[in-house]
Enzyme design. Structure first.
Site, PDB file in Angstrom:
ATOM      1  N   ASP A   1      20.115  31.152 -14.583  1.00  0.00           N
ATOM      2  CA  ASP A   1      20.988  29.982 -14.441  1.00  0.00           C
ATOM      3  C   ASP A   1      20.650  28.900 -15.456  1.00  0.00           C
ATOM      4  OD1 ASP A   1      18.586  29.118 -13.452  1.00  0.00           O
ATOM      5  OD2 ASP A   1      19.324  28.573 -11.455  1.00  0.00           O
TER       6      ASP A   1
ATOM      7  N   ASP B   1       4.107  25.113 -13.735  1.00  0.00           N
ATOM      8  CA  ASP B   1       4.590  24.858 -12.371  1.00  0.00           C
ATOM      9  C   ASP B   1       3.697  25.567 -11.365  1.00  0.00           C
ATOM     10  OD1 ASP B   1       5.480  27.536 -12.912  1.00  0.00           O
ATOM     11  OD2 ASP B   1       7.388  26.722 -13.607  1.00  0.00           O
TER      12      ASP B   1
ATOM     13  N   GLU C   1      15.810  23.183 -11.879  1.00  0.00           N
ATOM     14  CA  GLU C   1      17.050  23.882 -11.565  1.00  0.00           C
ATOM     15  C   GLU C   1      18.253  23.136 -12.137  1.00  0.00           C
ATOM     16  OE1 GLU C   1      16.883  26.736 -10.472  1.00  0.00           O
ATOM     17  OE2 GLU C   1      15.458  27.006  -8.832  1.00  0.00           O
TER      18      GLU C   1
ATOM     19  N   HIS D   1      17.575  27.557 -16.045  1.00  0.00           N
ATOM     20  CA  HIS D   1      16.481  26.638 -15.730  1.00  0.00           C
ATOM     21  C   HIS D   1      15.259  26.913 -16.600  1.00  0.00           C
ATOM     22  CE1 HIS D   1      15.079  29.858 -12.825  1.00  0.00           C
ATOM     23  NE2 HIS D   1      13.909  29.486 -13.341  1.00  0.00           N
TER      24      HIS D   1
END
Length: 260
Positions: free
Chosen positions: A136, A67, A143, A138
């Site tokens: 979370d 990314d 996300e 991801h």
């Protein structure tokens, strides 16, 4: 999915580095997908140590990004291009020519995403993709509620992810709001997925990804779909696993010829 529980981050780094080294011994020009952040640093340190000790030749290896922030210039120290060059490419003795990444500075970001997805395919695909996991759940910057079939694209970061990454910047206001990330569908095309998680803060996310239902709410759960996915966790990150004893037993009984 194979789950390997190791004593600490150093042991996890050594285990994964040896898997990368074995890959390079059999395929010297392998395309290694790398992640950023503090978690994978022991992997890169262990692999570069093997290169320095002449235990593996990485001179033909290729490196690709998972990314990239949108709008940060290439020279910015926290652009992921800069981070990967500094933490992976240079320590392995490689040059920029071995490196692939999306263009986060492009005027047409959508076109840059398509171009990167295409470039990965034209390169023959990723042989081993190293992943981290967010608190979370991801992976990359996919996300919660990202499509499990998603391709490389632009994403808006959650407030939690921006807060998690603020430690690398001069405060939260400096963290970009947008990123380019390989999509979950793109990630799943790698031949081997290796997720490394360390620390108690990742325990809940690891448990949901490994033992919970397949769900877009926990993007890392998509690894359950992959034919060769390995999750390496230290004792703290394994704290929420109900099947921890089973994972320990199966790894202890694993034949050496199977590798990681």
């Amino acid at each position: 999915m194979e789950v390997v529980i190791v004593p600490d981050s150093a042991a996890g780094g050594e285990l994964i580095a040896e898997a990368m080294a074995e890959l390079l011994r059999s395929k010297p020009d392998a395309l290694l997908g790398v992640a950023t952040g503090s978690t994978p640093l022991p992997v890169y340190e262990a692999l570069s140590a093997k290169v320095r000790a002449s235990e593996v030749d990485a001179s033909r290896a290729r490196i690709c990004q998972l990314d990239e922030y949108v709008s940060l210039p290439y020279g910015h120290p926290e652009s992921y291009r800069s981070v990967v060059l500094r933490e992976v490419v240079e320590p392995l003795g490689l040059t920029d020519a071995s490196f692939m990444g999306p263009d986060g500075t492009a005027d047409d970001v959508a076109a840059a995403c398509l171009a990167y997805d295409r470039a990965l395919a034209e390169a023959g695909g990723v042989d081993l993709q190293l992943l981290g996991i967010g608190t979370d759940g991801h992976i990359g910057f996919n996300e919660p509620c990202s499509s499990l079939a998603s391709r490389t694209r632009i994403k808006t970061l959650t407030q939690q992810t921006r807060q998690d990454n603020a430690r690398f910047f001069d405060g939260l206001d400096e963290v970009p709001h947008h990123v380019i990330t390989q999509g979950i569908g793109t990630i799943l095309e790698a031949r081997h997925l290796v997720l490394l998680a360390t620390g108690e803060a990742k325990a809940d996310a690891v448990a949901l990804a490994v033992e919970g239902p397949l769900s877009a709410l926990v993007p890392a759960s998509a690894l359950q779909l992959h034919p060769h996915a390995t999750v390496v966790v230290d004792e703290a990150a394994a704290a929420g696993l109900k099947l921890a004893d089973y994972f320990r037993a199966t790894y202890a009984a694993k034949p050496n010829w199977q590798g990681l």
